[in-house]
Design an enzyme around this catalytic site. Structure first.
Site, PDB file in Angstrom:
ATOM      1  N   ARG A  66      -5.928   6.434   8.845  1.00 32.22           N
ATOM      2  CA  ARG A  66      -6.147   6.949   7.613  1.00 32.22           C
ATOM      3  C   ARG A  66      -7.418   7.947   7.682  1.00 32.22           C
ATOM      4  O   ARG A  66      -7.457   8.451   6.853  1.00 32.22           O
ATOM      5  CB  ARG A  66      -6.357   5.777   6.630  1.00 32.22           C
ATOM      6  CG  ARG A  66      -5.322   5.093   6.459  1.00 32.22           C
ATOM      7  CD  ARG A  66      -5.378   3.582   5.704  1.00 32.22           C
ATOM      8  NE  ARG A  66      -5.407   2.587   6.747  1.00 32.22           N
ATOM      9  CZ  ARG A  66      -5.994   1.384   6.462  1.00 32.22           C
ATOM     10  NH1 ARG A  66      -6.871   1.345   5.283  1.00 32.22           N
ATOM     11  NH2 ARG A  66      -6.053   0.353   7.268  1.00 32.22           N
ATOM     12  N   GLU A 103     -11.733  -5.951  10.700  1.00 31.37           N
ATOM     13  CA  GLU A 103     -12.011  -7.250   9.604  1.00 31.37           C
ATOM     14  C   GLU A 103     -10.703  -8.014   9.966  1.00 31.37           C
ATOM     15  O   GLU A 103     -10.956  -9.249  10.073  1.00 31.37           O
ATOM     16  CB  GLU A 103     -11.584  -6.813   8.141  1.00 31.37           C
ATOM     17  CG  GLU A 103     -11.917  -7.795   7.194  1.00 31.37           C
ATOM     18  CD  GLU A 103     -11.768  -7.237   5.860  1.00 31.37           C
ATOM     19  OE1 GLU A 103     -11.186  -6.045   5.592  1.00 31.37           O
ATOM     20  OE2 GLU A 103     -12.022  -8.282   5.016  1.00 31.37           O
TER      21      GLU A 103
HETATM   22  O1  LIG Z   1     -15.077  -1.314   9.693  1.00 31.20           O
HETATM   23  P1  LIG Z   1     -13.935  -2.049  10.206  1.00 31.20           P
HETATM   24  O2  LIG Z   1     -13.767  -3.490  10.281  1.00 31.20           O
HETATM   25  O3  LIG Z   1     -13.804  -1.453  11.766  1.00 31.20           O
HETATM   26  O4  LIG Z   1     -12.293  -1.707   9.733  1.00 31.20           O
HETATM   27  C1  LIG Z   1     -12.208  -0.240   9.180  1.00 31.20           C
HETATM   28  C2  LIG Z   1     -10.805   0.155   9.820  1.00 31.20           C
HETATM   29  O5  LIG Z   1      -9.851  -0.632   9.494  1.00 31.20           O
HETATM   30  C3  LIG Z   1      -8.701   0.351   8.957  1.00 31.20           C
HETATM   31  O6  LIG Z   1      -8.007   0.686  10.132  1.00 31.20           O
HETATM   32  P2  LIG Z   1      -6.898  -0.132  10.941  1.00 31.20           P
HETATM   33  O7  LIG Z   1      -7.535  -0.447  12.070  1.00 31.20           O
HETATM   34  O8  LIG Z   1      -6.181  -0.983   9.837  1.00 31.20           O
HETATM   35  O9  LIG Z   1      -5.900   1.004  11.428  1.00 31.20           O
HETATM   36  P3  LIG Z   1      -4.846   2.189  10.409  1.00 31.20           P
HETATM   37  O10 LIG Z   1      -5.794   3.026   9.805  1.00 31.20           O
HETATM   38  O11 LIG Z   1      -4.044   2.658  11.605  1.00 31.20           O
HETATM   39  O12 LIG Z   1      -4.068   1.217   9.330  1.00 31.20           O
HETATM   40  C4  LIG Z   1      -9.443   1.380   8.176  1.00 31.20           C
HETATM   41  O13 LIG Z   1      -8.624   2.568   8.151  1.00 31.20           O
HETATM   42  C5  LIG Z   1     -10.700   1.626   9.346  1.00 31.20           C
HETATM   43  O14 LIG Z   1     -10.296   2.663  10.165  1.00 31.20           O
HETATM   44  N1  LIG Z   2      -9.976  -4.887   3.142  1.00 30.63           N
HETATM   45  C1  LIG Z   2      -9.355  -3.648   3.884  1.00 30.63           C
HETATM   46  N2  LIG Z   2      -8.487  -2.781   3.120  1.00 30.63           N
HETATM   47  C2  LIG Z   2      -8.092  -1.713   3.744  1.00 30.63           C
HETATM   48  N3  LIG Z   2      -8.263  -1.389   5.070  1.00 30.63           N
HETATM   49  C3  LIG Z   2      -8.955  -2.249   5.630  1.00 30.63           C
HETATM   50  N4  LIG Z   2      -9.484  -2.033   6.961  1.00 30.63           N
HETATM   51  C4  LIG Z   2     -10.238  -3.327   7.375  1.00 30.63           C
HETATM   52  N5  LIG Z   2     -10.334  -3.982   5.980  1.00 30.63           N
HETATM   53  C5  LIG Z   2      -9.720  -3.237   5.086  1.00 30.63           C
END
Ligand SMILES: O=P(O)(O)OC[C@H]1O[C@H](OP(=O)(O)OP(=O)(O)O)[C@H](O)[C@@H]1O
Ligand SMILES: Nc1ncnc2[nH]cnc12
Length: 181
Positions: A66, A103
Site C-alpha cells: 500500500r 500488528e
Molecule cells: O507499523 P506496522 O505494525 O509495521 O504495520 C504497518 C504495515 O502493515 C501494513 O502492511 P502489510 O504488512 O499488511 O502489507 P500489505 O501492504 O502488503 O497489505 C501497512 O500497509 C503497513 O505497511
Molecule cells: N489496523 C490496520 N489496518 C490496516 N493496515 C494495517 N497494518 C497493520 N495494522 C493495520
C-alpha cells in the site's frame, strides 16, 4: 479551495474501517476507499508534496503493497526517484533485506542494491503506521545503503500502538489518526 484541516477531514472520512480483518480483534483501515475518491487521493498526495517540496528530497521509498500507491505519485509530484521496498522474492536484482514484525505478522522487506546512493536524502512512505515495525525496517534498509532518512510519511497513524516509539530518531508526518476496536 479546501484548507489543510478540511483536506485532512475529507481524507479521514474516505477511509473505511473493517472489523476483524485479517484476524479477530483487528480493526482494519482500508485505503482502497481513498483511491475511489479522486479528491481525497489527490489531497493525500498534495499534502505530502507540500511537506517535502523544500526539503531537498532525492528519493521517495515506498513499502509494498500500500505504500507504493502513495509513494509513486509523491515521487512524480516532487520530480524525484522512486524506490520500491518489496516483500521477499519479488525483486530480480541483487538486494539487501531486513526482517520486521507488524500488528499481525512477521515479514521481510527487500531493496535493490544501488537503488539509493550514499548521501541521498530519502523520505519513506506508507499508508499506515501501526506498531512501527515496517517503518523501522525501512529506516534500517535506507541507512544500510548509506541514504539519509529525512522523514517518514504515512496517511494513517494508529497512536494506541505507539509505533513512534520504534522509530525514535526519525520524524514522522501523518495526515490522520485512527483508533482500534
Ligand atoms: O507499523 P506496522 O505494525 O509495521 O504495520 C504497518 C504495515 O502493515 C501494513 O502492511 P502489510 O504488512 O499488511 O502489507 P500489505 O501492504 O502488503 O497489505 C501497512 O500497509 C503497513 O505497511
Ligand atoms: N489496523 C490496520 N489496518 C490496516 N493496515 C494495517 N497494518 C497493520 N495494522 C493495520
Amino acid at each position: 479551495m479546501a484548507d489543510v484541516e478540511a483536506k485532512k477531514e475529507i481524507i479521514k472520512n474516505a477511509i473505511r474501517g473493517i472489523p476483524d480483518f485479517p484476524h479477530k480483534g483487528i480493526l482494519f483501515w482500508d485505503v482502497t476507499t481513498i483511491m475511489l475518491n479522486h479528491q481525497a487521493f489527490q489531497y493525500s498526495i498534495d499534502l505530502f508534496a507540500e511537506q517535502y517540496k523544500d526539503k531537498k528530497i532525492d528519493v521517495v521509498a515506498g513499502f509494498e503493497a500500500r505504500g507504493l500507491i502513495f509513494g509513486a505519485p509523491l515521487a512524480l509530484a516532487l520530480g524525484v526517484a522512486f524506490v520500491p521496498l518489496r516483500k521477499p522474492g519479488k525483486l530480480p536484482g541483487d538486494k539487501i533485506s531486513e526482517e520486521y514484525k507488524t500488528e499481525y505478522s512477521t515479514d521481510k522487506i527487500e531493496m535493490h542494491v544501488g537503488a539509493i546512493q550514499p548521501g541521498q536524502r530519502v523520505v519513506l512512505v506508507d499508508d499506515l503506521i501501526a506498531t512501527g515495525g515496517t517503518l523501522a525496517a525501512g529506516i534500517n534498509l535506507v541507512k544500510k545503503a548509506g541514504g539519509v532518512v529525512v522523514e517518514a510519511a504515512c496517511v494513517i497513524e494508529l497512536p494506541f500502538l505507539k509505533g513512534r516509539d520504534k522509530i525514535q530518531g526519525t520524524d514522522l508526518f501523518v495526515l490522520v489518526e485512527k483508533e482500534g476496536l
